[in-house]
Design an enzyme around this catalytic site. Structure first.
Site, PDB file in Angstrom:
ATOM      1  N   SER A 166      17.995  77.135  16.714  1.00 53.84           N
ATOM      2  CA  SER A 166      18.975  78.558  16.414  1.00 53.84           C
ATOM      3  C   SER A 166      17.594  77.684  14.880  1.00 53.84           C
ATOM      4  O   SER A 166      17.785  76.870  14.252  1.00 53.84           O
ATOM      5  CB  SER A 166      19.923  77.777  16.207  1.00 53.84           C
ATOM      6  OG  SER A 166      20.313  79.201  15.582  1.00 53.84           O
ATOM      7  N   TYR A 179      28.804  73.589  16.238  1.00 56.18           N
ATOM      8  CA  TYR A 179      26.960  73.631  16.643  1.00 56.18           C
ATOM      9  C   TYR A 179      25.771  73.565  15.792  1.00 56.18           C
ATOM     10  O   TYR A 179      25.018  72.795  16.668  1.00 56.18           O
ATOM     11  CB  TYR A 179      27.413  75.160  16.340  1.00 56.18           C
ATOM     12  CG  TYR A 179      25.954  76.237  17.198  1.00 56.18           C
ATOM     13  CD1 TYR A 179      25.366  76.281  18.257  1.00 56.18           C
ATOM     14  CD2 TYR A 179      25.879  76.962  16.209  1.00 56.18           C
ATOM     15  CE1 TYR A 179      25.032  76.596  18.621  1.00 56.18           C
ATOM     16  CE2 TYR A 179      24.817  78.623  16.976  1.00 56.18           C
ATOM     17  CZ  TYR A 179      24.165  77.800  17.838  1.00 56.18           C
ATOM     18  OH  TYR A 179      22.678  78.415  18.748  1.00 56.18           O
TER      19      TYR A 179
END
Length: 306
Positions: A166, A179
């Site tokens: 990501s 995360y």
């Protein structure tokens, strides 16, 4: 899992691909030049994983689509994928799926480590158990699957590992520490692995999407800590209003956009180390070059606006 013999009987004739290592697995010369290339994909129950499975099918690959619940990938089975139950946090399942895939397909040409979720919340509110679970899925899961696949790829003298990261894997912000930490770890491990296996004809590629219109955002909402420290309420409000992770907004990608990048990363002759997908990923990653004080100041301004 459907075997290669079942596929042949069903009229799903293999196509050309060839691998020097098939001689080591006992395949005949004809087998080596007629079998379909095989991709093993995790996290196919929805979103990017499902779109990626369909994209590989469209390119005439043999696709092994996995999810924790087989019912979630029944639609992909009807479309032509071979579907398998796989929880990437269970080492025995990971090993078994890789061995079954190689036995049925004759080789494993590409692994797509896509399974993952986002644990959000200020780090004080994220328990150690929750942090461990985040890394178990997002970091240890890809590590388990990669370790199981590499001996086969090394024997083939070819293969590709595609890790779905990501833009958060290159920058971080308040409320996304768990995360972002897992994606930073995946990126660092991928960089090391790429150098380690290059001499064996194996490529390692990171795909880095920006926001994506998927059910991922719903899972994020579920993973916000249930017990919130009142001092961080402005941060929770900022997260809810800005939708910092997942879908929403005019710049959000469709899952098919990311799937296209993954397939290209798996099939092009000389893939780059990283594929930032979408404007947010392409330009957002440059934020890491800003001085820390400027990034912190930007967050402070957002907090005041909320």
């Amino acid at each position: 899992m459907t075997t290669a013999a079942d596929a042949d009987a069903a009229g799903e004739g293999p196509t050309a691909t060839g691998s020097r290592a098939d001689e080591r697995t006992g395949a005949t010369t004809d087998d080596r030049y007629t079998r379909k290339r095989c991709a093993l994909i995790t996290g196919c129950s929805s979103g990017i994983g499902r779109a990626t499975a369909r994209a590989f099918l469209a390119e005439d690959w043999r696709v092994v689509a996995t999810a924790r619940n087989p019912d979630d990938v029944a639609e992909l089975a009807e479309a032509g994928c071979e579907t398998v139950a796989l929880d990437v946090t269970k080492p025995a399942e990971v090993t078994a799926v890789v061995e079954e895939t190689v036995e049925a397909a004759g080789a494993i040409d590409c692994v797509v480590n896509n399974a993952g979720y986002a644990q959000m919340g200020p780090l004080e509110d994220v328990s150690t158990a929750e942090l461990h679970r985040q890394f178990d899925v997002n970091v240890y899961g890809p590590h388990r699957l990669t370790r199981a696949a590499l001996p086969h790829m090394r024997a083939q003298e070819s293969g590709r590992i595609v890790n779905v990261s990501s833009v958060i894997g290159r920058i971080s912000f308040a409320g996304a520490g768990a995360y972002a930490g897992s994606k930073h770890a995946l990126e660092a491990m991928s960089d090391a692995l790429r150098a380690e296996v290059e001499e064996f004809g194996i490529d390692v590629v990171l795909v880095e999407p920006g926001p994506v219109e998927t059910e991922f955002v719903e899972r994020v909402d579920e993973e916000v800590p249930p017990e919130r420290t009142p001092a961080y309420e402005p941060l929770y409000e900022l997260y809810e209003e800005a939708q910092l992770i997942g879908g929403g907004g005019p710049l959000a990608l469709e899952p098919e956009d990311v799937a296209e990048a993954i397939v290209h990363a798996a099939t092009c002759s000389e893939p780059p180390a990283r594929y930032p997908v979408g404007a947010v990923a392409q330009y957002g990653s440059y934020a890491r070059f800003l001085p820390d004080r400027l990034r912190d100041a930007a967050y402070a301004i957002l907090r005041k606006l909320v």
